[in-house]
Scaffold this active site. Structure first.
Site, mmCIF file in Angstrom:
data_model
loop_
_atom_site.group_PDB
_atom_site.id
_atom_site.type_symbol
_atom_site.label_atom_id
_atom_site.label_comp_id
_atom_site.label_asym_id
_atom_site.label_seq_id
_atom_site.Cartn_x
_atom_site.Cartn_y
_atom_site.Cartn_z
ATOM 1 N N ARG A 155 0.828 -1.210 0.000
ATOM 2 C CA ARG A 155 0.000 0.000 0.000
ATOM 3 C C ARG A 155 0.861 1.259 0.000
ATOM 4 O O ARG A 155 0.686 2.156 -0.814
ATOM 5 C CB ARG A 155 -0.921 0.005 1.239
ATOM 6 C CG ARG A 155 -2.096 -0.938 1.154
ATOM 7 C CD ARG A 155 -2.783 -0.994 2.510
ATOM 8 N NE ARG A 155 -1.862 -1.542 3.504
ATOM 9 C CZ ARG A 155 -2.038 -2.713 4.117
ATOM 10 N NH1 ARG A 155 -3.118 -3.419 3.898
ATOM 11 N NH2 ARG A 155 -1.152 -3.165 4.980
ATOM 12 N N ILE A 156 1.817 1.327 0.964
ATOM 13 C CA ILE A 156 2.631 2.541 1.073
ATOM 14 C C ILE A 156 3.619 2.615 -0.085
ATOM 15 O O ILE A 156 3.827 3.681 -0.681
ATOM 16 C CB ILE A 156 3.370 2.598 2.427
ATOM 17 C CG1 ILE A 156 2.364 2.546 3.579
ATOM 18 C CG2 ILE A 156 4.226 3.857 2.520
ATOM 19 C CD1 ILE A 156 2.994 2.424 4.964
ATOM 20 N N ARG A 176 8.293 -10.427 -2.652
ATOM 21 C CA ARG A 176 8.337 -11.878 -2.902
ATOM 22 C C ARG A 176 7.438 -12.265 -4.067
ATOM 23 O O ARG A 176 7.623 -13.324 -4.668
ATOM 24 C CB ARG A 176 7.939 -12.620 -1.624
ATOM 25 C CG ARG A 176 8.963 -12.444 -0.509
ATOM 26 C CD ARG A 176 8.392 -12.798 0.819
ATOM 27 N NE ARG A 176 7.206 -11.997 1.104
ATOM 28 C CZ ARG A 176 6.462 -12.101 2.179
ATOM 29 N NH1 ARG A 176 6.782 -12.989 3.102
ATOM 30 N NH2 ARG A 176 5.413 -11.327 2.364
ATOM 31 N N THR A 177 6.468 -11.403 -4.368
ATOM 32 C CA THR A 177 5.583 -11.694 -5.497
ATOM 33 C C THR A 177 5.446 -10.469 -6.403
ATOM 34 O O THR A 177 5.559 -9.330 -5.945
ATOM 35 C CB THR A 177 4.164 -12.072 -5.003
ATOM 36 O OG1 THR A 177 3.761 -11.097 -4.045
ATOM 37 C CG2 THR A 177 4.141 -13.432 -4.354
ATOM 38 N N ARG A 233 11.199 -0.486 9.005
ATOM 39 C CA ARG A 233 11.562 -0.729 10.395
ATOM 40 C C ARG A 233 13.086 -0.806 10.443
ATOM 41 O O ARG A 233 13.714 -1.279 9.494
ATOM 42 C CB ARG A 233 10.994 -2.073 10.887
ATOM 43 C CG ARG A 233 9.500 -2.044 11.151
ATOM 44 C CD ARG A 233 9.182 -1.292 12.444
ATOM 45 N NE ARG A 233 7.765 -1.339 12.762
ATOM 46 C CZ ARG A 233 6.888 -0.387 12.445
ATOM 47 N NH1 ARG A 233 7.266 0.687 11.799
ATOM 48 N NH2 ARG A 233 5.627 -0.521 12.778
ATOM 49 N N ASP A 257 14.443 6.997 8.792
ATOM 50 C CA ASP A 257 13.396 7.416 9.730
ATOM 51 C C ASP A 257 13.268 6.406 10.860
ATOM 52 O O ASP A 257 12.547 6.642 11.821
ATOM 53 C CB ASP A 257 12.057 7.538 8.983
ATOM 54 C CG ASP A 257 10.938 8.082 9.866
ATOM 55 O OD1 ASP A 257 11.184 9.067 10.603
ATOM 56 O OD2 ASP A 257 9.819 7.524 9.832
ATOM 57 N N GLU A 262 15.452 1.921 18.680
ATOM 58 C CA GLU A 262 14.858 3.248 18.933
ATOM 59 C C GLU A 262 14.481 3.417 20.403
ATOM 60 O O GLU A 262 14.036 2.452 21.023
ATOM 61 C CB GLU A 262 13.608 3.409 18.063
ATOM 62 C CG GLU A 262 13.950 3.433 16.587
ATOM 63 C CD GLU A 262 12.701 3.426 15.698
ATOM 64 O OE1 GLU A 262 11.579 3.584 16.206
ATOM 65 O OE2 GLU A 262 12.876 3.261 14.479
ATOM 66 N N HIS A 280 11.629 8.693 13.653
ATOM 67 C CA HIS A 280 10.463 7.833 13.338
ATOM 68 C C HIS A 280 9.169 8.661 13.266
ATOM 69 O O HIS A 280 8.248 8.461 14.063
ATOM 70 C CB HIS A 280 10.317 6.702 14.371
ATOM 71 C CG HIS A 280 9.510 5.552 13.857
ATOM 72 N ND1 HIS A 280 9.669 4.259 14.299
ATOM 73 C CD2 HIS A 280 8.521 5.491 12.909
ATOM 74 C CE1 HIS A 280 8.815 3.457 13.671
ATOM 75 N NE2 HIS A 280 8.096 4.188 12.818
HETATM 76 O O1 A2R Z 1 6.675 -9.884 -0.553
HETATM 77 P P1 A2R Z 1 5.286 -9.544 -0.964
HETATM 78 O O2 A2R Z 1 5.004 -9.769 -2.387
HETATM 79 O O3 A2R Z 1 4.250 -10.074 -0.007
HETATM 80 O O4 A2R Z 1 5.211 -7.921 -0.831
HETATM 81 C C1 A2R Z 1 5.159 -7.263 0.420
HETATM 82 C C2 A2R Z 1 6.534 -6.768 0.832
HETATM 83 N N1 A2R Z 1 7.278 -7.747 1.627
HETATM 84 C C3 A2R Z 1 8.496 -8.189 1.332
HETATM 85 N N2 A2R Z 1 9.332 -7.879 0.330
HETATM 86 C C4 A2R Z 1 10.520 -8.512 0.284
HETATM 87 N N3 A2R Z 1 10.909 -9.446 1.185
HETATM 88 C C5 A2R Z 1 10.104 -9.795 2.218
HETATM 89 N N4 A2R Z 1 10.490 -10.705 3.102
HETATM 90 C C6 A2R Z 1 8.823 -9.150 2.312
HETATM 91 N N5 A2R Z 1 7.791 -9.237 3.170
HETATM 92 C C7 A2R Z 1 6.845 -8.382 2.743
HETATM 93 O O5 A2R Z 1 6.259 -5.601 1.629
HETATM 94 C C8 A2R Z 1 4.366 -5.973 0.242
HETATM 95 O O6 A2R Z 1 4.467 -5.485 -1.058
HETATM 96 C C9 A2R Z 1 5.045 -4.983 1.181
HETATM 97 C C10 A2R Z 1 4.189 -4.667 2.404
HETATM 98 O O7 A2R Z 1 3.032 -4.054 1.959
HETATM 99 P P2 A2R Z 1 1.702 -3.947 2.854
HETATM 100 O O8 A2R Z 1 1.441 -5.231 3.524
HETATM 101 O O9 A2R Z 1 0.649 -3.343 1.974
HETATM 102 O O10 A2R Z 1 2.118 -2.950 4.000
HETATM 103 P P3 A2R Z 1 2.066 -1.343 4.028
HETATM 104 O O11 A2R Z 1 0.763 -0.897 4.519
HETATM 105 O O12 A2R Z 1 2.571 -0.809 2.747
HETATM 106 O O13 A2R Z 1 3.140 -1.072 5.187
HETATM 107 C C11 A2R Z 1 4.482 -1.530 5.066
HETATM 108 C C12 A2R Z 1 5.302 -1.285 6.318
HETATM 109 C C13 A2R Z 1 4.667 -1.610 7.656
HETATM 110 O O14 A2R Z 1 4.607 -2.967 7.931
HETATM 111 C C14 A2R Z 1 5.587 -0.874 8.620
HETATM 112 O O15 A2R Z 1 6.725 -1.650 8.915
HETATM 113 C C15 A2R Z 1 6.013 0.336 7.803
HETATM 114 O O16 A2R Z 1 5.569 0.090 6.449
HETATM 115 O O17 A2R Z 1 5.355 1.468 8.290
#
Ligand code: A2R
Length: 323
Positions: A155-156, A176-177, A233, A257, A262, A280
């Protein structure tokens, strides 16, 4: 108004406290000197928890004290502060606050990227220190003609990419996808994305699966004109490897950030002139933090009014009360 007993583990924003005070019976854990005695007495009545990423981790040891816990409503889109796998195992739903902060975090990310490349904080210091009187501020690096790689096009990440389109830079991503419906180049390997980019913006979740994703090898691939921006993070970046890379000129600079421990930031980073460091703040405007706070309340109210959670996390999908 529900009769549910809700536990707040540490003080949260007024919107959460006032909202929950109105909607249910709110217990403030931090106000009890003998927390053990309080949990022994009230723990079995607690059906919901409100918590924030700022205050320790919610895991098995606390769940054990709350045998009738149904839902944990966590403030923030990242929820590495809650052991969601353990919660799922116990049938506890975990909710976070996605969506309402995407634009704010994306705005700040662009600000941090420009601040890092064009040295905006350094230029501000230069003027205040009276150094402009002696000569112009040195020329800076640029965003022009850069190849930006986004690590985590969720999303972000997508909100950041949409903004970057307006800057006329090339955009690619790794996750990953492959994401549906986007035209940006996909790199199935992070190393491949780092090699093809001279800016890496990290915006994945934290936690074990992304720990030190950005390590010495990735920084080397990013290269000597490369810039790292971390708004995810602190745990996602190997901070020691980053410090070494910044010292050795393996990469050009970084805008951070978030940090591994922290609010403690390594002195070595603080002393570096070629990095921009923020406490942050990506989602930290009054507007957006209030929206996140309201979503913490709304998740609990929705649950206790029998309408299910509004934003359950992946590890605890909601399948209806009977499931
Ligand atoms: O890997 P995918 O296709 O599930 O994509 C997710 C990606 N992601 C990763 N990319 C590479 N290696 C990994 N091990 C991995 N795990 C997850 O991060 C997906 O595209 C993205 C996360 O997107 P959302 O779940 O929509 O989270 P949002 O709302 O964009 O927030 C992301 C993060 C939060 O979890 C806080 O740590 C920070 O932004 O504020």
């Amino acid at each position: 108004m529900t009769t549910a007993d809700i536990l707040m583990t540490a003080p949260m924003m007024p919107v959460v406290i006032e909202g929950l005070d109105k909607a249910c019976r709110l217990h403030r854990l931090w106000e009890h000197e003998d927390r053990d005695a309080f949990l022994r007495e009230v723990g079995p009545r607690i059906r919901g928890v409100a918590t924030s990423t700022l205050y320790g981790r919610l895991e098995a040891s606390l769940f054990d004290r709350l045998p009738n816990l149904e839902i944990v409503s966590s403030f923030g889109v990242g929820y590495d502060n809650v052991d969601a796998v353990e919660a799922g195992r116990r049938g506890i739903v975990v909710t976070n606050t996605p969506g309402v902060l995407d634009d704010e975090v994306a705005d700040l990310t662009i600000g941090l990227l420009l601040a890092t490349l064009r040295k905006i904080p350094q230029a501000d210091r230069y003027l205040r220190e009276g150094r402009w009187l002696k000569g112009p501020f040195p020329l800076s690096p640029t965003l022009r003609e850069r190849k930006v790689g986004i690590v985590g096009l969720g999303r972000i990440g997508k909100a950041i990419a949409r903004r970057l389109e307006g800057f006329g830079v090339s955009i690619a991503y790794h996750g990953r996808t492959r994401q549906e419906g986007v035209s940006y180049a996909y790199h199935p390997s992070l190393l491949g994305l780092a090699e093809a980019s001279d800016v890496l913006i990290v915006i994945t979740p934290g936690g074990v699966s992304t720990k030190h994703l950005i390590n010495a090898e990735i920084l080397k691939a990013l290269g000597s004109s490369g810039v790292l921006i971390n708004v995810a993070r602190g745990s996602v970046v190997d901070e020691q490897a980053l410090i070494e890379a910044l010292k050795a000129g393996t990469i050009l600079s970084a805008g951070l950030d978030v940090f591994e421990d922290e609010p403690r930031v390594p002195q070595e980073l603080i002393e570096m002139e070629h990095v921009v460091l923020l406490p942050h703040i990506a989602s930290a405007s009054v507007h957006t933090r209030n929206a996140m706070a309201q979503l913490v309340v709304d998740n609990l109210v929705s649950w206790f009014e029998g309408r299910g959670p509004l934003t359950p996390v992946l590890e605890t999908p909601y399948r209806g009360r009977e499931a």
